[in-house]
Design a protein around this motif. Structure first.
Motif, PDB file in Angstrom:
ATOM      1  N   GLY A  27       0.824  -1.209   0.000  1.00 15.60           N
ATOM      2  CA  GLY A  27       0.000   0.000   0.000  1.00 15.60           C
ATOM      3  C   GLY A  27       0.851   1.249   0.000  1.00 15.60           C
ATOM      4  N   ARG A  28       1.305   1.647   1.184  1.00 18.79           N
ATOM      5  CA  ARG A  28       2.016   2.916   1.332  1.00 18.79           C
ATOM      6  C   ARG A  28       3.530   2.738   1.246  1.00 18.79           C
ATOM      7  NH1 ARG A  28       0.415   7.922   5.136  1.00 18.79           N
ATOM      8  NH2 ARG A  28       2.452   8.733   5.666  1.00 18.79           N
ATOM      9  N   LEU A  29       4.147   3.534   0.382  1.00 11.16           N
ATOM     10  CA  LEU A  29       5.595   3.558   0.229  1.00 11.16           C
ATOM     11  C   LEU A  29       6.132   4.858   0.806  1.00 11.16           C
ATOM     12  CD1 LEU A  29       8.343   2.628  -0.938  1.00 11.16           C
ATOM     13  CD2 LEU A  29       7.684   3.678  -3.100  1.00 11.16           C
ATOM     14  N   GLU A  30       6.992   4.748   1.817  1.00 13.29           N
ATOM     15  CA  GLU A  30       7.641   5.915   2.401  1.00 13.29           C
ATOM     16  C   GLU A  30       8.900   6.214   1.596  1.00 13.29           C
ATOM     17  OE1 GLU A  30       6.491   7.707   4.821  1.00 13.29           O
ATOM     18  OE2 GLU A  30       4.931   6.444   5.730  1.00 13.29           O
ATOM     19  N   ALA A  56       7.967  14.336 -11.473  1.00 11.96           N
ATOM     20  CA  ALA A  56       7.787  13.026 -12.100  1.00 11.96           C
ATOM     21  C   ALA A  56       7.025  12.093 -11.179  1.00 11.96           C
ATOM     22  CB  ALA A  56       9.150  12.422 -12.460  1.00 11.96           C
ATOM     23  N   ILE A  57       7.374  12.104  -9.887  1.00 14.22           N
ATOM     24  CA  ILE A  57       6.681  11.262  -8.913  1.00 14.22           C
ATOM     25  C   ILE A  57       5.206  11.644  -8.841  1.00 14.22           C
ATOM     26  CG2 ILE A  57       6.533  10.655  -6.467  1.00 14.22           C
ATOM     27  CD1 ILE A  57       9.611  11.149  -6.356  1.00 14.22           C
ATOM     28  N   GLN A  58       4.932  12.942  -8.866  1.00 13.84           N
ATOM     29  CA  GLN A  58       3.541  13.397  -8.819  1.00 13.84           C
ATOM     30  C   GLN A  58       2.774  12.957 -10.059  1.00 13.84           C
ATOM     31  OE1 GLN A  58       2.829  17.623  -9.000  1.00 13.84           O
ATOM     32  NE2 GLN A  58       0.934  17.465  -7.821  1.00 13.84           N
ATOM     33  N   LYS A  59       3.401  13.056 -11.228  1.00 13.99           N
ATOM     34  CA  LYS A  59       2.757  12.606 -12.465  1.00 13.99           C
ATOM     35  C   LYS A  59       2.355  11.132 -12.367  1.00 13.99           C
ATOM     36  CE  LYS A  59       5.159  15.403 -15.966  1.00 13.99           C
ATOM     37  NZ  LYS A  59       6.096  15.248 -17.112  1.00 13.99           N
ATOM     38  N   ILE A  60       3.294  10.320 -11.883  1.00 16.09           N
ATOM     39  CA  ILE A  60       3.034   8.886 -11.782  1.00 16.09           C
ATOM     40  C   ILE A  60       1.913   8.609 -10.792  1.00 16.09           C
ATOM     41  CG2 ILE A  60       4.033   6.678 -11.078  1.00 16.09           C
ATOM     42  CD1 ILE A  60       6.761   7.892 -12.137  1.00 16.09           C
ATOM     43  N   ALA A  61       1.963   9.291  -9.635  1.00 14.58           N
ATOM     44  CA  ALA A  61       0.961   9.067  -8.591  1.00 14.58           C
ATOM     45  C   ALA A  61      -0.453   9.380  -9.079  1.00 14.58           C
ATOM     46  CB  ALA A  61       1.290   9.893  -7.354  1.00 14.58           C
ATOM     47  N   LYS A  88      -3.774   6.116  -4.434  1.00 19.19           N
ATOM     48  CA  LYS A  88      -4.988   6.563  -3.753  1.00 19.19           C
ATOM     49  C   LYS A  88      -4.743   7.925  -3.110  1.00 19.19           C
ATOM     50  CE  LYS A  88      -7.035   3.451  -1.212  1.00 19.19           C
ATOM     51  NZ  LYS A  88      -7.166   2.375  -0.185  1.00 19.19           N
ATOM     52  N   LYS A  89      -3.559   8.084  -2.507  1.00 21.35           N
ATOM     53  CA  LYS A  89      -3.154   9.344  -1.883  1.00 21.35           C
ATOM     54  C   LYS A  89      -1.653   9.503  -2.069  1.00 21.35           C
ATOM     55  CE  LYS A  89      -6.472   8.881   1.971  1.00 21.35           C
ATOM     56  NZ  LYS A  89      -6.581   8.789   3.464  1.00 21.35           N
ATOM     57  N   HIS A  90      -1.186  10.739  -2.044  1.00 23.16           N
ATOM     58  CA  HIS A  90       0.257  10.959  -2.073  1.00 23.16           C
ATOM     59  C   HIS A  90       0.586  12.316  -1.471  1.00 23.16           C
ATOM     60  CE1 HIS A  90      -0.972  13.139  -5.697  1.00 23.16           C
ATOM     61  NE2 HIS A  90       0.170  13.791  -5.636  1.00 23.16           N
ATOM     62  N   GLN A  91       1.810  12.443  -1.007  1.00 23.06           N
ATOM     63  CA  GLN A  91       2.283  13.715  -0.478  1.00 23.06           C
ATOM     64  C   GLN A  91       3.745  13.884  -0.888  1.00 23.06           C
ATOM     65  OE1 GLN A  91       1.235  15.488   3.502  1.00 23.06           O
ATOM     66  NE2 GLN A  91       3.321  14.837   3.977  1.00 23.06           N
ATOM     67  N   ILE A  92       4.010  14.893  -1.685  1.00 19.58           N
ATOM     68  CA  ILE A  92       5.363  15.175  -2.159  1.00 19.58           C
ATOM     69  C   ILE A  92       5.692  16.626  -1.823  1.00 19.58           C
ATOM     70  CG2 ILE A  92       6.950  15.121  -4.127  1.00 19.58           C
ATOM     71  CD1 ILE A  92       5.711  12.400  -3.472  1.00 19.58           C
ATOM     72  N   PHE A  93       6.751  16.839  -1.073  1.00 16.07           N
ATOM     73  CA  PHE A  93       7.167  18.191  -0.699  1.00 16.07           C
ATOM     74  C   PHE A  93       8.270  18.683  -1.616  1.00 16.07           C
ATOM     75  CE2 PHE A  93       4.970  17.543   3.282  1.00 16.07           C
ATOM     76  CZ  PHE A  93       4.677  18.821   3.716  1.00 16.07           C
ATOM     77  N   TRP A 112       5.558  10.490   0.593  1.00 14.05           N
ATOM     78  CA  TRP A 112       5.021   9.136   0.571  1.00 14.05           C
ATOM     79  C   TRP A 112       3.948   9.003  -0.512  1.00 14.05           C
ATOM     80  CZ3 TRP A 112      -0.182   9.402   1.402  1.00 14.05           C
ATOM     81  CH2 TRP A 112      -0.665  10.461   2.181  1.00 14.05           C
ATOM     82  N   ILE A 113       3.724   7.757  -0.910  1.00 17.54           N
ATOM     83  CA  ILE A 113       2.670   7.434  -1.877  1.00 17.54           C
ATOM     84  C   ILE A 113       1.910   6.222  -1.359  1.00 17.54           C
ATOM     85  CG2 ILE A 113       2.109   6.801  -4.245  1.00 17.54           C
ATOM     86  CD1 ILE A 113       4.733   7.930  -5.151  1.00 17.54           C
TER      87      ILE A 113
END
Length: 235
Positions: A27-30, A56-61, A88-93, A112-113
């Motif tokens: 599920g969640r990848l830190e 790029a990470i945001q695009k994929i998520a 389902k959810k993601h947070q990228i700073f 995390w994603i």
């Protein structure tokens, strides 16, 4: 919207897939520090990859995938569909201005994603390859063909002809190609496949003719439990 299309985007898709498989993510990848992750995979802030990496990470998520399968049997036809978003959810700073380059550690604590179950399942079916080799490829076309070959060749029974029209549809920008455009695309595909054969997948068995590319059953590029193994989804 936001389809991951660049070399860097494809690298990050491979990196995330590899993390899911090797770390047995359900599920969640830190992600932790993006800067640390860049270093881990041979990239660095000096190369200007921090902000592009986070984008790029945001695009994929946020990528939405829609897949349909056409079924036909005696007396019936059917369509099966599967629709899902990668995360389902993601947070990228990330920082703004020069802060992202000067002090990336300020923004590296809460990345995390939470992946969708459908994408996790796809990753479980991904094909192993030499990750270091894949991360060196600098052509989107070669990246795609590499992923396709490492997944396809071990599954071929005997031999299989892939007609040129398949490549025109897959790599021809979705348009009707002129004769010159088809010749150019064939040339670029042959060049990319030759590079893969010579530099990365020397045991790959394939040949060309006027009808298309003939694939023959080939041994897997690498064992999935190898420390060098990376994993890619393939079509």
């Amino acid at each position: 919207k936001g389809v991951p299309y660049s070399v860097l985007d494809r690298r990050w898709l491979e990196i995330l897939t590899t993390m899911i498989v090797k770390e047995k993510i359900t599920g969640r990848l830190e992600l932790g520090g993006v800067t640390e992750t860049l270093r881990r995979f041979g990239m660095s802030k000096q190369n200007g990859y921090i902000l592009p990496a986070r984008k790029a990470i945001q695009k994929i998520a946020t990528l939405h995938i829609s897949s349909t399968v056409h079924l036909e049997g005696k007396g019936y036809k059917a369509i099966q569909g599967l629709d899902f978003t990668v995360a389902k959810k993601h947070q990228i700073f990330w920082g703004t201005g020069k802060a992202d380059i000067a002090k990336p550690e300020l923004f590296d604590k809460e990345n995390w994603i939470e992946f969708s179950p459908e994408f996790i399942q796809i990753c479980k079916l991904s094909a192993p390859h030499n990750q270091k080799d894949f991360l060196q490829i600098r052509s989107p076309l070669e990246q795609d063909l590499y992923n396709w070959l490492i997944g396809k060749l071990p599954q071929v029974k005997g031999s299989e002809l892939i007609p040129w029209v398949w490549f025109y549809i897959q790599f021809g920008n979705g348009s009707i190609l002129s004769v010159e455009e088809m010749k150019d695309l064939r040339k670029r595909i042959k060049k990319a496949l030759l590079s893969i054969k010579q530099n990365y997948y020397t045991t790959a068995k394939m040949e060309y003719d006027d009808a298309g590319i003939i694939l023959r059953n080939s041994p897997p590029l690498i064992e999935p439990d190898s420390k060098k193994a990376g994993f890619s989804v393939f079509g």
